[in-house]
Every structure is written in C-alpha cells, then in structure tokens.
Design an enzyme around this catalytic site. Structure first.
Site, PDB file in Angstrom:
ATOM      1  N   GLU A 126     -14.463   1.689   1.924  1.00  0.00           N
ATOM      2  CA  GLU A 126     -14.163   2.993   2.490  1.00  0.00           C
ATOM      3  C   GLU A 126     -13.716   3.929   1.364  1.00  0.00           C
ATOM      4  O   GLU A 126     -14.437   4.828   0.957  1.00  0.00           O
ATOM      5  CB  GLU A 126     -13.072   2.817   3.540  1.00  0.00           C
ATOM      6  CG  GLU A 126     -12.675   4.065   4.295  1.00  0.00           C
ATOM      7  CD  GLU A 126     -11.557   3.738   5.258  1.00  0.00           C
ATOM      8  OE1 GLU A 126     -11.732   3.975   6.463  1.00  0.00           O
ATOM      9  OE2 GLU A 126     -10.496   3.247   4.811  1.00  0.00           O
ATOM     10  N   TYR A 159       0.824  -1.215   0.000  1.00  0.00           N
ATOM     11  CA  TYR A 159       0.000   0.000   0.000  1.00  0.00           C
ATOM     12  C   TYR A 159       0.852   1.257   0.000  1.00  0.00           C
ATOM     13  O   TYR A 159       0.663   2.146  -0.835  1.00  0.00           O
ATOM     14  CB  TYR A 159      -0.952   0.015   1.191  1.00  0.00           C
ATOM     15  CG  TYR A 159      -1.832   1.254   1.185  1.00  0.00           C
ATOM     16  CD1 TYR A 159      -2.801   1.430   0.201  1.00  0.00           C
ATOM     17  CD2 TYR A 159      -1.660   2.256   2.124  1.00  0.00           C
ATOM     18  CE1 TYR A 159      -3.587   2.571   0.162  1.00  0.00           C
ATOM     19  CE2 TYR A 159      -2.446   3.402   2.093  1.00  0.00           C
ATOM     20  CZ  TYR A 159      -3.406   3.555   1.111  1.00  0.00           C
ATOM     21  OH  TYR A 159      -4.176   4.693   1.079  1.00  0.00           O
ATOM     22  N   LYS A 196       1.300   4.219  -2.816  1.00  0.00           N
ATOM     23  CA  LYS A 196       1.062   5.654  -2.652  1.00  0.00           C
ATOM     24  C   LYS A 196       2.269   6.474  -3.092  1.00  0.00           C
ATOM     25  O   LYS A 196       2.127   7.538  -3.710  1.00  0.00           O
ATOM     26  CB  LYS A 196       0.700   5.967  -1.197  1.00  0.00           C
ATOM     27  CG  LYS A 196      -0.738   5.621  -0.830  1.00  0.00           C
ATOM     28  CD  LYS A 196      -1.067   5.986   0.598  1.00  0.00           C
ATOM     29  CE  LYS A 196      -1.175   7.475   0.822  1.00  0.00           C
ATOM     30  NZ  LYS A 196      -2.423   8.048   0.309  1.00  0.00           N
ATOM     31  N   GLU A 240      -9.923   5.298  -4.328  1.00  0.00           N
ATOM     32  CA  GLU A 240      -8.821   4.428  -4.722  1.00  0.00           C
ATOM     33  C   GLU A 240      -9.307   3.326  -5.660  1.00  0.00           C
ATOM     34  O   GLU A 240      -8.532   2.819  -6.474  1.00  0.00           O
ATOM     35  CB  GLU A 240      -8.141   3.851  -3.479  1.00  0.00           C
ATOM     36  CG  GLU A 240      -7.280   4.884  -2.771  1.00  0.00           C
ATOM     37  CD  GLU A 240      -6.623   4.371  -1.507  1.00  0.00           C
ATOM     38  OE1 GLU A 240      -5.393   4.555  -1.369  1.00  0.00           O
ATOM     39  OE2 GLU A 240      -7.323   3.814  -0.648  1.00  0.00           O
ATOM     40  N   ASP A 275      -8.538  -5.383  -0.195  1.00  0.00           N
ATOM     41  CA  ASP A 275      -7.990  -4.139  -0.761  1.00  0.00           C
ATOM     42  C   ASP A 275      -7.018  -4.291  -1.925  1.00  0.00           C
ATOM     43  O   ASP A 275      -6.275  -3.356  -2.207  1.00  0.00           O
ATOM     44  CB  ASP A 275      -7.268  -3.346   0.332  1.00  0.00           C
ATOM     45  CG  ASP A 275      -8.130  -3.006   1.518  1.00  0.00           C
ATOM     46  OD1 ASP A 275      -9.343  -3.249   1.447  1.00  0.00           O
ATOM     47  OD2 ASP A 275      -7.603  -2.493   2.515  1.00  0.00           O
ATOM     48  N   ASN A 335     -17.962  -3.991   2.843  1.00  0.00           N
ATOM     49  CA  ASN A 335     -17.803  -2.548   2.984  1.00  0.00           C
ATOM     50  C   ASN A 335     -16.807  -2.032   1.982  1.00  0.00           C
ATOM     51  O   ASN A 335     -15.986  -2.774   1.442  1.00  0.00           O
ATOM     52  CB  ASN A 335     -17.328  -2.201   4.406  1.00  0.00           C
ATOM     53  CG  ASN A 335     -15.875  -2.595   4.633  1.00  0.00           C
ATOM     54  OD1 ASN A 335     -14.945  -1.828   4.371  1.00  0.00           O
ATOM     55  ND2 ASN A 335     -15.666  -3.817   5.120  1.00  0.00           N
TER      56      ASN A 335
END
Length: 936
Positions: free
Chosen positions: A537, A388, A392, A541, A460, A535
C-alpha cells in the site's frame, strides 16, 4: 476482490485514521487471532549500549496461522538454517498462513503465475484484465492453464527448497516421488527436476498441438502457447488433457510460455540451460545508479548457458541492452524479452537531503512559533505506544531538527533531539514496556508492542522501522557519538539488517527481506496469503527506509549502506512512477477508470486502502511521510497534477482531512498552487499525525521561493538536490563528512560544501523534465504539433499524424517518406552531461512487423546544413490496437557531427517506418509527444 480478501485474512496494515484501532480489533476477532502461550523468560542480548530480547515478551504472539496457532517456516532440510525473505512474491511457500492449505496461495512471477498443489505446480499466463470491486480494482488473476509434475505425485505439502534474489525452487515429496521446479520473475521457463515418475503435464482443457518434434511439443491451451521440453530421446504422449513423457533415466524437463508459435525455435535453444540462481549487483557513482541483473545457469544438455528473460517496464525504460521483438502481457504493462543471462539498467540518482534549503520565503518568527508548539507539547509523541505510531511520532520530530537548526533555533533543535534519543533508547533496551525481540525460527527482529500484524504476520517491518532509521540518521548528523556501534548504532544496524540487509551470507537475517529487486519495489505482507498475491500500500514509507539508509550511511561514514539506499530508492521510485501512478499511462488497463492506485497487488492494483475508501487517503498513502527523500516524486510533474485533479474529483472538492500531505505533494509540481491553498487556511487546520504545521509551512513556502525540484540535474553526492524557478536553479547539498568537498552537478555547476554543513547556491537554468522521461515545458522541450511543428506551447489540441509505410523494404537507419517536425530560430548552449531525449506514442493498429524509427538533427546556425544527426534504434510495434511508448531508451544507432551552440538554429525530428508494409500513427499535441534537446 479486496472486500473478500479482508474477510479471509487479517489486515496488512491500517494507517492514520482514528477508527483504525477499532477496525483492527474487529478484524482480529473475526479470524480468531490471539496471544499464543507465553514463552520462557527472555534474556537480554547486548548490542552496543542497547539490547534486545531473545524471546518475545510474555502475553504476546509471534507468527501464527489464521487460527492463532504458532507457525514455523515450511522449509526442506537443505534450507532449514537459511533466513527466509518473508515478504516476497512467493512467501506463501514458506509461511503456511492457512492450516488447510499446506501448499501455497497464487504466486505472481510475471509473465507466468503459479500455485502449488498436491500433484505439482499450476502454471498460468493471465492476459485479460478483469475490473472488480465496483471498478476500483484491476487484476490479472491466476488461472491455471496447466499443472506440471510427475505421474502419480500426491505430496502432502510443498516446501521452499532454495531461493536467490528473484527465483525460488519449491519442493514436493510423497514417499515415492520427489519433484522440484525453479521459477522466478521475468522467467518464461519452468525448470523441473523429479524422480520416481514420468514427466506429466495436465492441461486445463484439451490442448491443440501446433508442433510435435518428439521430445519437443508445442501446445495451445486457453489461447496461450506453451512449449514442453523432455530430455533428448524422450517422446511426449498426449491423451486428452494428460501429457506425459518418460525421462529415460534423466531427472529433468522444462516448459516455457511462448510469445507466439513462431518463437518455438528460439526458446528451444535455451530449454536445457537451467537457471540455478539470480543476483543483482548495484553501484552508485557520479550521480548515476547502475544495476546489473544476472542469472546463473547449468547446461543439462549440450553447452548452451544463455537464457531468455522478460524485463519489466521500469527496467527496459532504463537499459540500452539489446532486446528481442518478443513481448509479454503483465499487470505491470508490457514486458520485453532479452536473449541473455544478464542486463544492466542506469538511472540518475534521486538525491536525499536532510531538509529543504534555507529561503527568504520563510518567516523565521512564524516558523519558530510552530516549532515551539511541537517541542513544548505536553506529549510530543501523542500517546504512541506501538512500533508504527511511535515511528510516525519520531518521524514528525526528525523533520523539524534540521529546520530548527537552519533558522538558528538551537535550543529547540536540541530539545527535539533529546526527545528522539530518549524514546529510541527506551525501545533499544530490552525488558521495558517497549522492546525488540529476536525470533530465531523466522530470523527476524520484532518490536513490541507490535501493530498491524508486524508480529503475527511479519507485516510491514520496513514501514515501521523506516522511521527509526530516519530519526537515528538525523541524530547522527548532530551527534556521531550517539550513533557509534558502541552506543546506539548497533541497534539501528539490527533494524537495517532485519529490513534491508545487504548481505546474502548473514545467518541472522535474510537478504533484503521485503524488497523485491526484480519487481523493483517492496512487499508488505509477511505471509503472502492472498488470492491476489502479495501487496504493498504505502510505497512512500518503503521509500522512507531507503532515504533513511542514504542519510544514516552518509552520517556514519558507511558508504555501502548509503549506496544501497540510493539503489533501493532510485529503483522503487521508477516502480512507483509506473505501477502506482501510471505516469506514462501505459500500465493500467484502459477499462480501469483511475489515474492512480492506493495498493499494488501481485495480480494488479486497487484504488483503495486497507482501512478507508476516502480519496484523500487513497492518494495520500503513497505520499506520507513527506521528507527530503520525497523529492523523487517531482520527476513526473504532469502525473502529480493528474493525481491531485483525480483526488479532488473523487473527493468532491479539495482535501480536508490530509490536506497538509497533499499540499506538499502538489508543491512538487506547482508550488504556487499549493501555497495558495496553505494561505487560504492560514494555519487553521489539524495536521496529519505524522506531520506538523512547522514542517508543512517550511516545505511549501520554501518550494514557492526556490521552485519545484529540477530532476533533470543530479549531483555526484547522494545528499544533494536542485530546484528551479523562473530560469534560476538553486543547488543544495549536505556534507556529512569531516572535510570540505566539492559537489559537481550534471549541468556543470559546482558547489563547495564545508564539513558537516549544508551549502546552497544559485545559477541560471530552467525547470525541465527528466531527459529520460521528457514532459511538457518551455525552452528546450518541444511538443509535436500536427502540421510538422515543434512547439513549446502546451495548449494545442491532441491529435495524430500518419507515418508512411516502409513499402516492405528494410529502411533501418535511412529516413523514408518521414513525417517531419521542425522548430527554427533556436538559441542555446550545450548542457553538460545532457543528451537528446524524446517520448512518443505510436500505434500500428493490428498491422504486423512495423517499426517506427526516429532521427533528430541540429542545424546550429540555421543555414540549411544540419551539423549533427542522431539516429535511434527502431521500435517494433505490436499488432494490437493501442498506443505504445517509444523513447530514446531504445538506444542510439548512429550519430554524425557534433553539437555546438545554437544561434538561430533549426531542430528537426523525423519519424518513419523502418520495417513493414503498412502505415502507423504518432500522437501529437500531448505530454507524450515530446522532444527534449540537450541545451540550456
């Protein structure tokens, strides 16, 4: 409640807070996660110039239960070799996260909810929201109205037996009986097949029978109406809360939740037309994205092959297909029922550009200084080690490459490209400190070091890998050889196949792992092991992956991947607009006191994040990263303003921690306001970890010069965009191809773009809201004002006017005592490709059977004769207090005359009740009382 869920499960994902690693460590310790036994030595599998391993690195974990035990997919023999779309609304059927629950957690299909248990499938229809978590979450939680199964069924587990794009069939077996039930999004039916026992329905309380027709039984449980359908010749027997029927040698029966008791006859027609599969097909052409959603069916009795399906709000807003008057309640607002096995949606393509266009508002020397700060940093990756945070950091660098190129800083551009290539190649080579590893059981590619459950929970992947795909797309724009399959492109394609595989026949990866094509957005959890369902969030992304697909496909000449990205982005954009930002203010319950949510759950939404209650992060988590794929957010400028206003109210003032992200977000609706905030700080702040001063400075100052994105206009190239300020439009497009091409925009503007270049041009045109969702503006957009006035003013007070009764006569198509609004002395030329659009809020209160209808007429010269009249289909209101939205999406009913230039002309909107015997109301003086005419 979110607080309870966090104790029971591991975190889905933590984002950009320094305390995130500490909080994750605490959470992992609390649930006992730890590395599983080390696997055998891994082998490297070549992929072009790169490679991945065939088993995970020593000391790491793959998917586990909550106690840390390894877990494999829970599938029947028939499904064993089929890749599982882990991050879905029903994933807990296949992923046994909790060792004491071999069935499932609640699954939110909408309108129905489900949970597997030993005796069969619980079915519920939650219609009343609860506000929990100190008012920070709304939920329509699963509560069983009934359980469907077979007499005596007592299965030790439930497995996934079959699935398609948005349907799934769980399977039960106990040695004497087998049972299957096909369920899905938008399906009011449960299609059951079983052997070894009678059909059995167990209700949560004693049912009321409102219709008994032998093999067809209508019951009411907990205020909800259901129809039960046994094979012809069978008979339902009711004994307390137990309802049974012999199947007479057959193996099928079904049930349906009814919108009303009088719908029984319609639903009975399709009771034995069993759904066997679901599939979406998409195409992106000429600046428009179309998608067709189709069900396949099998006639168990008779010859009927049609069905009924409930459309979500993001779907029915963009279809012209006929809909019935039937509706359902859902956490996503009203669902509308279509009587057909398919429907089609159509939306403007939301363009993606590698960078905002060059503008005079950017000081090149200042920007070059900011660029050098990043390129020459001692550690441009800020210590990132896992998937992750490495992603970024790659994203931060990728945003600066085309910016550096734009101002002629080619040495800085190439240095940034070299940094990105080097780090990607490290990850794309097996055996080093960082690598990707393929899990043959779960058919997934996981990066190690992993983070936030991307390994142990399969969370994710689309978030993490979005940055890799986007960065690779920017590299490919400048170095096609690097992106070739024989070089590093094969590894990028593996990441794409893992997260957004367009193939349904790929044996190595599932179709669109995390993207729920019917729900319209992605899901983050790989196990879906929550009482509130799955879910997501950071919807932004997820958008970052779609934008990366558009740019990667364009840069490598793969138009199929490019168009997949356009479909995913355009679809999810509308879902975000409606379900995260409630832009039309028609989704969130009235009792929920927020204008946005940080997280969407299967059961509802929450004003929260996984790691903090700080309002800046709650609002910013669905903005980051800001890229050329973020422009779609500008379609709802009024919603952005409400969003920023709420953040500042909750925050006790303007943003401090994630100020750069929120400045850039605000600039999509009000660039001047965002620039004032930037100027007030003058570069004296700490950027968010995926941002840089260079990118934020370029973004805000460019939009302040060219204007906010003008989403009323789209280009026929997916890598194009339009901006507007003070009556001037700026058109830009990037041509990744090897030959020059002309881009045509929907307002008639053309732009010649050389090969492998960006071109920009300007022309006349106002900044207008999307004609599919018109909002307040000036020029060609008018608000309804009490007193029969259409006005461009946005300062009039809100109110409401009465729409007269149809007096019990069918007035469809013919205005009857209409409420009329007019504007005179209008001048304008017809806008190419545009159409009349309106957005009204209407309310019939508790009156039954009313249907407001709209006609828009044009008197081109103001001589009193209307040269053009457009009548739209009526809107059937519900008998519940509360505003409902009526737009041109209802479709045209009749059109007479032709449009032409308006010279001191008159525009008239009439609204009347086409049906019913009672008055209704229409709002005035608000952003939801708007007419937009197709003129410039």
């Amino acid at each position: 409640m979110i607080e309870v869920l966090l104790v029971r499960t591991s975190l889905s994902r933590l984002a950009s807070r320094p305390a995130a690693a500490t909080l994750l460590a605490i959470a992992v310790a609390a649930v006992g996660l730890g590395p599983a036994a080390s696997p055998a030595a891994a082998a490297a599998i070549p992929a072009g110039a790169g490679s991945y391993s065939d088993s995970r690195p020593a000391g790491t974990s793959g998917p586990t239960t909550n106690t840390g035990a390894p877990v494999t997919p829970k599938l029947t023999t028939a499904a064993r070799d089929k890749p599982v779309p882990t991050n879905d609304w029903w994933s807990s059927l296949a992923y046994q996260r909790y060792g004491d629950n071999p069935y499932s957690t609640p699954m939110y299909g909408h309108p129905l909810t489900y949970q597997a248990k030993a005796s069969g499938l619980e079915v519920g229809y939650p219609t009343t929201p609860a506000i929990v978590g100190d008012g920070r979450q709304y939920e329509y939680a699963h509560k069983a109205d009934l359980t469907v199964g077979l007499s005596g069924l007592n299965s030790p587990d439930t497995k996934a037996d079959a699935w398609s794009d948005w349907t799934v069939t769980p399977y039960w077996a106990d040695g004497s009986r087998t049972f299957r039930a096909t369920i899905g999004h938008g399906m009011p039916f449960v299609y059951a097949k079983g052997s070894g026992g009678d059909a059995r329905i167990t209700t949560a309380s004693t049912p009321t029978v409102f219709s008994d027709q032998g093999n067809v039984l209508g019951i009411t449980v907990a205020g909800h109406h259901y129809a039960l359908f046994a094979p012809t010749g069978s008979d339902w027997n009711v004994s307390g809360t137990a309802i049974t029927a012999g199947l007479g040698g057959k193996d099928y029966f079904s049930l349906a939740v009814l919108p009303s008791t009088d719908a029984l006859a319609t639903y009975r027609k399709y009771a034995f037309s069993f759904v066997t599969g679901s599939q979406v097909a998409w195409q992106s052409t000429g600046g428009t994205v179309k998608a067709t959603y189709s069900l396949t069916t099998e006639a168990k009795e008779g010859t009927e092959r049609g069905t009924l399906q409930a459309l979500y709000r993001h779907q029915w807003l963009h279809t012209t297909d006929a809909l019935t008057p039937y509706t359902y309640v859902s956490p996503r607002g009203t669902m509308k029922v279509r009587e057909s096995a398919s429907f089609t949606t159509s939306q403007k393509n939301n363009g993606v550009v590698p960078a905002l266009p060059a503008s005079s508002g950017v000081d090149k020397a200042r920007l070059a200084g900011y660029l050098n700060e990043v390129a020459n940093a001692s550690d441009p990756f800020s210590g990132a080690a896992d998937t992750y945070w490495t992603g970024k950091a790659l994203g931060r660098l990728a945003q600066l490459v085309p910016v550096a190129d734009q101002i002629g800083e080619t040495a800085t551009r190439d240095k940034l490209l070299g940094l990105m290539k080097g780090r990607l190649q490290e990850w794309f080579t097996a055996g080093g400190a960082s690598e990707f590893s393929y899990d043959k059981d779960w058919k997934t590619l996981t990066g190690y070091p992993a983070s936030y459950g991307s390994d142990t929970e399969l969370n994710d992947h689309h978030f993490h890998y979005s940055y890799y795909v986007y960065a690779a797309a920017i590299i490919a724009q400048y170095d096609q050889a690097w992106a070739a399959d024989s070089a590093w492109g094969s590894m990028i394609k593996h990441l794409i196949r893992d997260t957004a595989n367009p193939s349904r026949t790929d044996s190595a990866y599932p179709f669109l792992r995390g993207f729920d094509v019917y729900a319209g957005h992605s899901w983050a959890s790989g196990h879906q092991g929550f009482a509130a369902g799955n879910n997501q969030e950071s919807s932004s992304e997820s958008i970052n992956l779609s934008a990366g697909l558009v740019l990667w496909g364009a840069a490598t000449g793969d138009t199929n991947l490019r168009d997949l990205g356009s479909f995913l982005l355009t679809t999810e954009s509308e879902a975000i607009t409606q379900y995260w930002f409630d832009a039309s203010q028609q989704v969130f319950p009235a009792s929920f006191g927020h204008d946005t949510v940080g997280m969407v759950w299967g059961s509802g939404g929450a004003y929260s994040t996984w790691w903090t209650a700080n309002p800046e992060e709650i609002h910013g988590i669905n903005v980051l990263p800001v890229t050329g794929g973020s422009l779609h957010l500008a379609r709802e400028k009024a919603a952005i303003k409400r969003n920023i206003a709420e953040m500042e109210r909750e925050n006790g003032g303007p943003a401090q921690e994630w100020r750069d992200l929120l400045w850039q977000f605000e600039s999509l609706s009000d660039p001047a306001a965002a620039k004032a905030k930037w100027d007030g700080v003058n570069g004296n702040y700490t950027p968010e970890q995926g941002e840089s001063k260079a990118h934020t400075y370029h973004w805000i100052n460019t939009l302040n010069t060219v204007g906010a994105p003008d989403m009323t206009v789209s280009g026929d190239l997916p890598t194009s965009a339009v901006f507007s300020k003070d009556g001037t439009r700026t058109y830009t497009a990037h041509n990744h191809g090897s030959t020059a091409r002309t881009v045509t925009f929907s307002d008639g503007k053309t732009l010649s773009v050389p090969a492998r270049s960006t071109a920009t041009s300007t022309g006349p045109g106002g900044s207008n809201p999307d004609p599919e969702e018109p909002g307040p503006s000036t020029g060609n957009t008018f608000r309804l004002k009490s007193g029969g006035i259409l006005t461009t003013a946005t300062t009039d007070p809100a109110g409401a006017d009465t729409i007269a009764s149809a007096d019990g006569v069918n007035r469809d198509g013919t205005p009857y005592r209409p409420t009329v609004y007019e504007v005179k002395k209008v001048n304008g030329k017809v806008a190419s490709g545009a159409a009349t659009a309106f957005r009204l809020r209407v309310d019939a209160g508790t009156k039954v059977g009313l249907a407001p209808q709209v006609r828009v007429s044009y008197d081109l010269t103001g001589d009193g004769t209307f040269d053009r009249a457009e009548t739209f289909r009526y809107f059937a209101t519900d008998p519940v207090n509360g505003w409902e939205e009526y737009t041109q999406a209802s479709g045209p009913q009749a059109t007479t005359g032709s449009l032409g230039e308006l010279k001191n002309g008159t525009v008239r909107l009439e609204v009347w009740n086409a049906l019913g015997n009672g008055t209704s109301q229409v709002q005035t003086g608000t952003d939801a009382a708007v007419l937009k005419i197709p003129y410039v």
